[in-house]
Scaffold this active site. Structure first.
Site, PDB file in Angstrom:
ATOM      1  N   HIS A 171     -41.755 -39.483   6.905  1.00  0.00           N
ATOM      2  CA  HIS A 171     -40.868 -40.374   7.665  1.00  0.00           C
ATOM      3  C   HIS A 171     -39.635 -40.740   6.832  1.00  0.00           C
ATOM      4  CE1 HIS A 171     -44.901 -41.579   9.461  1.00  0.00           C
ATOM      5  NE2 HIS A 171     -44.214 -41.257  10.539  1.00  0.00           N
ATOM      6  N   GLU A 222     -40.448 -31.445  11.689  1.00  0.00           N
ATOM      7  CA  GLU A 222     -40.938 -30.164  12.227  1.00  0.00           C
ATOM      8  C   GLU A 222     -42.454 -30.056  12.187  1.00  0.00           C
ATOM      9  OE1 GLU A 222     -38.905 -27.026  10.191  1.00  0.00           O
ATOM     10  OE2 GLU A 222     -37.161 -27.194  11.503  1.00  0.00           O
TER      11      GLU A 222
END
Ligand code: PAF
Length: 292
Positions: free
Chosen positions: A37, A148
């Site tokens: 994150h 991703e």
């Protein structure tokens, strides 16, 4: 970094920023922040003047109530982790802000949502699509950053932005991995020591299969040996292990165009997902490949 809990306060803030001519980036999260994150926050801070990190554990995307109940809720430590990164706002709406009485709209994306996690977690992507659309609109973002690791989610969000003419540009950022190759995920916190030691086999199996396919082994054989590798190492049930086209996520039986290998597998009661591209070798795979 300011913590904002209401849509109205967030709107006032983004309107101020707009008046000042600032661009806005958003990093949607469900909290339990890790380096994956934080890499998105870094990318957002480098690309836009103002950055909003959202933290909302979205009940609509959990098809399993136990999974929702077990999802870590760590707002205080999340806010601490964000402090050095320069995000402007941590937006933490509650259920009533996101889904007030009478809420009746669902965003549903066909095609890219259908297989993989869409097949094994019914309703999951409707929940993701609905909440992400709301977050992009609420934050008025110019750019939104997604990892991703959740590659199917990234394609679902790209589809929404395109199909609904949203102004937000969707930016995909590389998967961040632990030093042993395990893709970072909030779910890793739920693995005990033994399971944690087993989990890196997931990336290992995918990378080996990617190498084999590039070397000309058939997709079927490469996936079969990846499956055996996972099972032999002690992984539990495999929800899927598939080679899919990029970016349409159509099932591929040959590697005649770019694609990725996707897996979702259970370990110690925790469902883990990962994916790797087949058309380009990662640094890790270059180390595994025999030198010419
Ligand atoms: O990837 C996640 O954490 C969630 O699916 C998202 C994008 C924040 C939507 O709830």
């Amino acid at each position: 970094m300011k913590i904002i809990r209401s849509k109205a306060e967030l709107r006032a803030m983004t309107e101020d920023w707009r008046r000042a001519g600032d661009s806005i980036g958003v990093v949607p999260t469900m909290g339990a922040l890790h380096a994956g994150h934080l890499s998105l926050v870094e990318a957002a801070c480098a690309a836009t003047d103002r950055v909003i990190v959202t933290l909302f554990v979205n009940p609509k995307q959990f098809n399993n109530p136990e999974d929702l109940a077990k999802y870590p809720r760590t707002e205080e430590s999340d806010a601490e982790k964000l402090t050095p990164y320069g995000a402007d706002v941590l937006y933490v709406p509650d259920g009533a802000q996101m889904y007030p009485e009478g809420f009746a709209t669902t965003i549903s994306v066909s095609g890219v949502s259908d297989g993989l996690c869409g097949a094994t977690r019914p309703g999951h992507f409707d929940g993701v699509a609905t909440v992400v659309t709301k977050l992009l609109l609420q934050t008025d973002a110019d750019q939104a950053f997604f990892g991703e690791k959740d590659y199917q989610q990234l394609q679902v969000v790209r589809r929404i932005a395109e199909d609904l003419d949203l102004k937000t540009r969707i930016i995909g950022c590389p998967t961040i991995r632990e030093s042993d190759g395990l893709a970072m995920s909030s779910r890793n916190l739920r693995l005990d020591d033994r399971a944690r030691a087993t989990a890196p086999v997931i990336r290992e199996a995918l990378s080996r299969a990617a190498i084999e396919i590039r070397e000309g082994v058939s997709v079927e054989t490469a996936l079969q040996s990846a499956r055996s590798r996972l099972t032999d190492a002690g992984m539990g049930e495999i929800d899927y292990l598939e080679f899919r086209g990029d970016p349409d996520l159509a099932i591929l039986s040959t590697a005649d165009r770019p694609g990725r290998i996707f897996v979702a597998a259970w370990l110690d009661g925790v469902r883990l997902i990962d994916n790797v591209p087949v058309h380009e070798a990662s640094q890790h795979e270059r180390r595994l490949e025999p030198a010419d």
